[in-house]
Design an enzyme around this catalytic site. Structure first.
Site, short mmCIF file in Angstrom:
data_model
loop_
_atom_site.label_atom_id
_atom_site.label_comp_id
_atom_site.label_asym_id
_atom_site.label_seq_id
_atom_site.Cartn_x
_atom_site.Cartn_y
_atom_site.Cartn_z
N HIS A 22 12.66 -28.56 -12.35
CA HIS A 22 12.86 -29.38 -11.12
C HIS A 22 13.44 -30.57 -11.25
CE1 HIS A 22 11.67 -29.46 -6.82
NE2 HIS A 22 11.43 -30.76 -6.97
N ASP A 79 12.10 -23.59 -12.45
CA ASP A 79 11.17 -24.72 -11.63
C ASP A 79 9.91 -24.65 -11.26
OD1 ASP A 79 10.59 -26.35 -9.07
OD2 ASP A 79 12.57 -26.64 -8.53
N SER A 109 14.71 -31.55 -3.43
CA SER A 109 13.25 -31.09 -2.95
C SER A 109 12.82 -31.34 -1.54
CB SER A 109 12.27 -31.78 -3.96
OG SER A 109 11.24 -31.30 -3.98
#
Length: 277
Positions: A256, A223, A148
């Protein structure tokens, strides 16, 4: 150096360590984690850097991913910095995606952030010197990966130091921070309104370089931040136009979380080790 070992646990035969130290670059106390494989064969040991995402510390990856099994299998050390400077005297913000826990791996130029928020220099200089002193039989070979915001960091740091890092990989990275809400917010705050200065910290701009390390990216299709924050279009377009090879993989149904990371982490370790040995 004022370095203090505050935790050391055996894991898969190697040592999962946690250190604290005062950072001259960040002007505050910092922690980081380091895994050292058993190295029973007394071989030269390479080093992988892991950069974590928004709100994380160095504990998230060390406690949730199970990476130690892979680091011991491949006999590679793993360095895990924190994600930002911290402390009562360090600038912060009430929102979760700015300030402490959200350093974005850049060197801030705007007040009140510039005094402490220099994560790029901290990692590439100060923490680099510490890492080289702590890894026994260090081979001098390094690669970098992250998740991320940390995926953004691994790409930016890796591409800005392409002669140093043998490979770059990322899970769910912020590929085009200048184009998405997270990046626009952080860049405006840390770097100011002049968007020309943003290009130095944007992977989609840096990928226009002609020589880059091998790059692997894995993105889950479910995600919750994709594609709004994690769009790949501009990055992949620039990579193709500049003949930069990027292995971009979409994994159906994955989100995620660290469940996603743990599932595909061995693929990333194998990718890195192909260039570190």
């Amino acid at each position: 150096m004022n370095l203090k070992l505050i935790e050391n646990r055996l894991s898969f035969g190697g040592e999962q360590r946690k250190y604290s130290h005062y950072s001259e670059v960040l002007q505050c106390d910092m922690t980081f984690s380091l895994y050292l494989p058993s190295n029973k064969g007394m071989e030269k040991i390479p080093l992988i850097w892991w950069l974590s995402g928004l709100t994380c510390t160095d504990d998230n990856f060390s406690q949730k991913s199970g990476f130690q099994r892979l680091a011991e299998k491949y006999q590679v050390a793993v360095m895990i910095p924190d994600t930002s400077p911290r402390g009562e005297n360090v600038a912060d913000d009430e929102s979760w995606d700015l300030g402490q826990g959200a350093g974005f791996y850049l060197d801030a130029t705007q007040e009140p952030w510039t005094k402490h928020y220099k994560m790029y220099t901290y990692i590439t200089e100060e923490l680099t010197a510490i890492a080289s002193s702590l890894v026994p039989n260090f081979s001098g070979k390094e690669s970098i990966m992250g998740h991320s915001m940390g995926g953004h960091g691994s790409l930016v740091i890796g591409m800005k130091n392409q002669e140093r890092f043998k490979a770059i990989s990322a899970f769910s990275p912020i590929l085009s921070p200048s184009q998405v809400p997270w990046g626009i917010k952080s860049f405006t705050t840390y770097l100011g309104e002049n968007q020309t200065s943003w290009k130095e910290w944007d992977a989609s701009e840096l990928v226009k370089g002609t020589v880059m390390p091998p790059i692997l990216i894995t993105q889950g299709t479910e995600d919750e931040f994709y594609p709004e924050q994690l769009t790949e279009t501009y990055f992949l377009q620039n990579a193709q136009e500049n003949n930069v090879a990027v292995d971009y993989k979409k994994e159906e149904g994955y989100d995620h979380s660290y469940f996603f990371i743990a599932t595909f982490l061995e693929d990333h370790f194998a990718f890195h080790m192909a260039y570190l040995r």
